[in-house]
Design a protein around this motif. Structure first.
Motif, PDB file in Angstrom:
ATOM      1  N   GLN A 131       5.586  10.462   0.261  1.00  0.00           N
ATOM      2  CA  GLN A 131       4.856   9.205   0.105  1.00  0.00           C
ATOM      3  C   GLN A 131       5.400   8.161   1.078  1.00  0.00           C
ATOM      4  OE1 GLN A 131       5.572   6.882  -3.506  1.00  0.00           O
ATOM      5  NE2 GLN A 131       3.394   6.437  -3.654  1.00  0.00           N
ATOM      6  N   TRP A 132       4.482   7.473   1.746  1.00  0.00           N
ATOM      7  CA  TRP A 132       4.838   6.331   2.576  1.00  0.00           C
ATOM      8  C   TRP A 132       4.362   5.065   1.880  1.00  0.00           C
ATOM      9  CZ3 TRP A 132       3.147  10.943   4.549  1.00  0.00           C
ATOM     10  CH2 TRP A 132       4.009  11.578   5.456  1.00  0.00           C
ATOM     11  N   GLN A 133       5.230   4.076   1.842  1.00  0.00           N
ATOM     12  CA  GLN A 133       4.925   2.855   1.090  1.00  0.00           C
ATOM     13  C   GLN A 133       5.403   1.631   1.866  1.00  0.00           C
ATOM     14  OE1 GLN A 133       5.778   2.515  -3.351  1.00  0.00           O
ATOM     15  NE2 GLN A 133       7.367   1.198  -2.522  1.00  0.00           N
ATOM     16  N   SER A 134       4.619   0.585   1.820  1.00  0.00           N
ATOM     17  CA  SER A 134       5.002  -0.681   2.453  1.00  0.00           C
ATOM     18  C   SER A 134       4.631  -1.822   1.513  1.00  0.00           C
ATOM     19  CB  SER A 134       4.284  -0.849   3.796  1.00  0.00           C
ATOM     20  OG  SER A 134       4.683  -2.043   4.439  1.00  0.00           O
ATOM     21  N   ILE A 135       5.547  -2.773   1.344  1.00  0.00           N
ATOM     22  CA  ILE A 135       5.328  -3.922   0.458  1.00  0.00           C
ATOM     23  C   ILE A 135       5.664  -5.204   1.210  1.00  0.00           C
ATOM     24  CG2 ILE A 135       5.933  -5.019  -1.728  1.00  0.00           C
ATOM     25  CD1 ILE A 135       6.865  -2.304  -2.750  1.00  0.00           C
ATOM     26  N   TRP A 136       4.746  -6.164   1.190  1.00  0.00           N
ATOM     27  CA  TRP A 136       4.977  -7.473   1.773  1.00  0.00           C
ATOM     28  C   TRP A 136       5.630  -8.363   0.717  1.00  0.00           C
ATOM     29  CZ3 TRP A 136       0.313  -4.871   2.521  1.00  0.00           C
ATOM     30  CH2 TRP A 136       0.071  -4.455   3.832  1.00  0.00           C
ATOM     31  N   ILE A 137       6.862  -8.765   0.965  1.00  0.00           N
ATOM     32  CA  ILE A 137       7.624  -9.530  -0.027  1.00  0.00           C
ATOM     33  C   ILE A 137       7.570 -11.033   0.264  1.00  0.00           C
ATOM     34  CG2 ILE A 137       9.898  -9.882  -1.053  1.00  0.00           C
ATOM     35  CD1 ILE A 137      10.474  -6.936  -0.564  1.00  0.00           C
ATOM     36  N   TRP A 147       0.845  -1.195   0.000  1.00  0.00           N
ATOM     37  CA  TRP A 147       0.000   0.000   0.000  1.00  0.00           C
ATOM     38  C   TRP A 147       0.881   1.246   0.000  1.00  0.00           C
ATOM     39  CZ3 TRP A 147       0.891   3.401   3.920  1.00  0.00           C
ATOM     40  CH2 TRP A 147       1.518   2.890   5.076  1.00  0.00           C
ATOM     41  N   SER A 148       0.282   2.367  -0.338  1.00  0.00           N
ATOM     42  CA  SER A 148       0.986   3.644  -0.267  1.00  0.00           C
ATOM     43  C   SER A 148      -0.006   4.756   0.047  1.00  0.00           C
ATOM     44  CB  SER A 148       1.714   3.952  -1.579  1.00  0.00           C
ATOM     45  OG  SER A 148       0.783   4.272  -2.594  1.00  0.00           O
ATOM     46  N   ALA A 149       0.498   5.833   0.632  1.00  0.00           N
ATOM     47  CA  ALA A 149      -0.302   7.022   0.919  1.00  0.00           C
ATOM     48  C   ALA A 149       0.590   8.245   0.752  1.00  0.00           C
ATOM     49  CB  ALA A 149      -0.877   6.959   2.329  1.00  0.00           C
ATOM     50  N   ALA A 150       0.027   9.321   0.179  1.00  0.00           N
ATOM     51  CA  ALA A 150       0.858  10.484  -0.130  1.00  0.00           C
ATOM     52  C   ALA A 150       0.032  11.771  -0.135  1.00  0.00           C
ATOM     53  CB  ALA A 150       1.533  10.301  -1.487  1.00  0.00           C
ATOM     54  N   PRO A 151       0.302  12.694   0.807  1.00  0.00           N
ATOM     55  CA  PRO A 151      -0.239  14.054   0.689  1.00  0.00           C
ATOM     56  C   PRO A 151       0.654  14.881  -0.224  1.00  0.00           C
ATOM     57  CG  PRO A 151       0.994  13.842   2.722  1.00  0.00           C
ATOM     58  CD  PRO A 151       1.040  12.486   2.060  1.00  0.00           C
ATOM     59  N   GLN A 152       0.098  15.948  -0.792  1.00  0.00           N
ATOM     60  CA  GLN A 152       0.895  16.783  -1.698  1.00  0.00           C
ATOM     61  C   GLN A 152       0.354  18.204  -1.771  1.00  0.00           C
ATOM     62  OE1 GLN A 152      -1.161  15.449  -5.935  1.00  0.00           O
ATOM     63  NE2 GLN A 152       0.618  14.309  -5.182  1.00  0.00           N
ATOM     64  N   VAL A 153       1.241  19.108  -2.171  1.00  0.00           N
ATOM     65  CA  VAL A 153       0.887  20.496  -2.482  1.00  0.00           C
ATOM     66  C   VAL A 153       1.077  20.671  -3.975  1.00  0.00           C
ATOM     67  CG1 VAL A 153       1.443  22.918  -2.076  1.00  0.00           C
ATOM     68  CG2 VAL A 153       1.640  21.268  -0.199  1.00  0.00           C
ATOM     69  N   LEU A 154       0.125  21.326  -4.624  1.00  0.00           N
ATOM     70  CA  LEU A 154       0.207  21.414  -6.090  1.00  0.00           C
ATOM     71  C   LEU A 154      -0.112  22.812  -6.589  1.00  0.00           C
ATOM     72  CD1 LEU A 154      -3.019  21.159  -7.254  1.00  0.00           C
ATOM     73  CD2 LEU A 154      -2.668  18.907  -6.249  1.00  0.00           C
ATOM     74  N   ALA A 155       0.383  23.085  -7.796  1.00  0.00           N
ATOM     75  CA  ALA A 155       0.130  24.358  -8.472  1.00  0.00           C
ATOM     76  C   ALA A 155      -0.105  24.084  -9.947  1.00  0.00           C
ATOM     77  CB  ALA A 155       1.315  25.304  -8.294  1.00  0.00           C
TER      78      ALA A 155
END
Length: 244
Positions: free
Chosen positions: A205-211, A180-188
């Protein structure tokens, strides 16, 4: 031989659920509102840690290592539609052609000589939401967020690791590893005209993968292997937005 089913197997239906949620939300948008297609790329820097352990009978081995990005570019495509005033929702994909990492030593520095671990192609399917407000006639500023499901397709070192386990009669498969991943951002956004705009964003972005997550008996010997890759990634994106 008994086997504990990998966690990634239970996550598979969530990929379809994420896509269905995005389609449901976008279909709920006003019928006459203009949708947009966003095509661009992202430069990124990351720090991560693979937390891993392997146990054969009573012998345990720590296989963890810290890493940083070996490459720095990814491609992105987004489809967006207005949802309410100043709000847009949609979905898209983010793709890293071949995800590789520089292994770090105990001091957090790259190994000497540099050791690169090749994971394989990394694909993210995401749902996206953003809020925008006009600052001038051509410039908008906004805040966004995205959550997604990640698929890692084994190649290189990871593929070799799986092959080695299979040669030892460990029941593991050459299937995409999910996360899964989650990401806040500022944009223009800078609008050239009614249909074309230049879009920039900055985010974390924060990301985690089960291998690996398996526990089984191999030739009457207890075997356990768990690997999880966790990453924090800083991203700067640039893209063209076309109103459809």
């Amino acid at each position: 031989m008994t086997m504990k089913v990998p966690m990634s197997r239970y996550l598979s239906p969530l990929l379809a659920l994420c896509a269905l949620t995005g389609l449901t939300l976008t279909s709920a948008a006003p019928a006459l509102a203009q949708s947009s297609l966003v095509l661009g790329g992202t430069a990124y820097s990351e720090e991560g840690e693979l937390t891993g352990e392997q146990q054969i009978s009573v012998q345990e081995r720590d296989e963890s290592f810290a890493y940083e990005n070996a490459d720095f570019l990814s491609a992105r495509i987004l489809y967006l539609r207005p949802f309410k005033e100043h709000f847009r929702i949609g979905g898209g994909i983010d793709f890293i052609g071949n995800y590789r990492a520089n292994v770090l030593d105990e001091d957090g520095q790259p190994e000497d000589p540099i050791e690169v671990y090749e994971f394989g192609p990394l694909l993210e399917v995401m749902a996206h939401a953003e809020w925008n407000i006009g600052i001038t006639e051509r410039i908008d500023l906004g805040l966004g967020a995205q959550v997604g499901l990640v698929g890692l397709f084994p190649r290189g070192d990871l593929r070799a690791e799986i092959r080695e386990l299979q040669d030892q009669d460990v029941n593991t498969f050459m299937l995409p590893r999910l996360g899964w991943s989650a990401a806040p951002q500022v944009l223009a956004t800078y609008r050239f005209d009614e249909r074309l705009a230049l879009r920039a964003d900055v985010g974390v972005q924060w990301q985690s993968i089960w291998i690996f997550n398996t526990e089984q008996n191999v030739n009457d010997v207890a075997f356990r292997k768990k690997w999880t890759a966790g990453t924090m990634r800083t991203r700067v994106g640039l893209a063209l937005e076309v109103r459809l």
